[in-house]
Scaffold this active site. Structure first.
Site, PDB file in Angstrom:
ATOM      1  N   HIS A  71     -17.137   5.635  -9.541  1.00  0.00           N
ATOM      2  CA  HIS A  71     -16.988   5.567 -10.893  1.00  0.00           C
ATOM      3  C   HIS A  71     -17.489   6.324 -11.680  1.00  0.00           C
ATOM      4  CE1 HIS A  71     -15.030   1.096 -10.666  1.00  0.00           C
ATOM      5  NE2 HIS A  71     -14.426   2.008  -9.998  1.00  0.00           N
ATOM      6  N   GLU A  94     -19.680   6.157 -14.210  1.00  0.00           N
ATOM      7  CA  GLU A  94     -21.098   5.716 -14.430  1.00  0.00           C
ATOM      8  C   GLU A  94     -22.086   5.868 -13.395  1.00  0.00           C
ATOM      9  OE1 GLU A  94     -18.120   2.366 -16.152  1.00  0.00           O
ATOM     10  OE2 GLU A  94     -18.298   3.999 -14.438  1.00  0.00           O
ATOM     11  N   CYS A 130     -17.551  -1.779 -14.392  1.00  0.00           N
ATOM     12  CA  CYS A 130     -17.293  -3.107 -13.762  1.00  0.00           C
ATOM     13  C   CYS A 130     -18.589  -3.390 -13.206  1.00  0.00           C
ATOM     14  CB  CYS A 130     -16.526  -2.283 -12.419  1.00  0.00           C
ATOM     15  SG  CYS A 130     -17.647  -1.335 -11.050  1.00  0.00           S
ATOM     16  N   CYS A 144     -21.018  -0.859 -11.030  1.00  0.00           N
ATOM     17  CA  CYS A 144     -21.481   0.166 -12.148  1.00  0.00           C
ATOM     18  C   CYS A 144     -22.686  -0.703 -13.056  1.00  0.00           C
ATOM     19  CB  CYS A 144     -20.597   0.665 -13.083  1.00  0.00           C
ATOM     20  SG  CYS A 144     -19.557   1.832 -12.110  1.00  0.00           S
TER      21      CYS A 144
END
Length: 146
Positions: A68, A70, A96, A99
């Site tokens: 991801h 992040e 999520c 993250c």
């Protein structure tokens, strides 16, 4: 919305365009209190992995291969030896749970994101946990309009 918020969210969306993800492109910008960009990231495969293999882009396999935005921003800062302690993160999505844990551990103190869709069949339940986690850790969360 503050002018800086608009600038950094626009930059996060631009960085997301660098992603080769075939279904969702997300970017992330991490900024210090001095409004200097400390790190950027976008969702995609880890360095050196072949992102042209079509099967790796299909669900559910893509969730095993894709990192991801992040966490990629956090990893980029770590790789360059840049501290993210006391920074704020801009992401045109909502983190999520994985993250959210990384955001807490990196010392980021503020998250500026889009308000999550709590009814999203895939991510909604996780968004609730992310919000609880970020709140409990004392991270300020602000939502920007789409």
């Amino acid at each position: 919305m503050a002018d800086w918020d608009l600038r950094f969210m626009t930059l996060a969306r631009h960085v997301g365009g660098w992603s080769k993800d075939r279904s969702r492109q997300v970017g992330c910008v991490v900024v210090g209190e001095d409004n200097i960009v400390r790190a950027i990231g976008f969702n995609g495969f880890p360095r050196g992995l072949d992102d042209e293999v079509a099967a790796r882009h299909q669900r559910p396999a893509k969730y095993l291969w894709t990192e991801h935005a992040e966490r990629n921003a956090i990893y980029a800062a770590a790789r360059a030896g840049v501290s993210l302690s006391g920074t704020r993160m801009y992401v045109p999505w909502f983190p999520c749970v994985d993250c959210a844990r990384a955001i807490v551990q990196a010392g980021i103190v503020e998250l500026i994101a889009m308000e999550p869709d709590m009814d999203d069949p895939q991510w909604g339940e996780g968004f609730a946990v992310s919000i609880e986690m970020l709140t409990e850790a004392g991270i300020k969360v602000r939502y920007l309009d789409r």
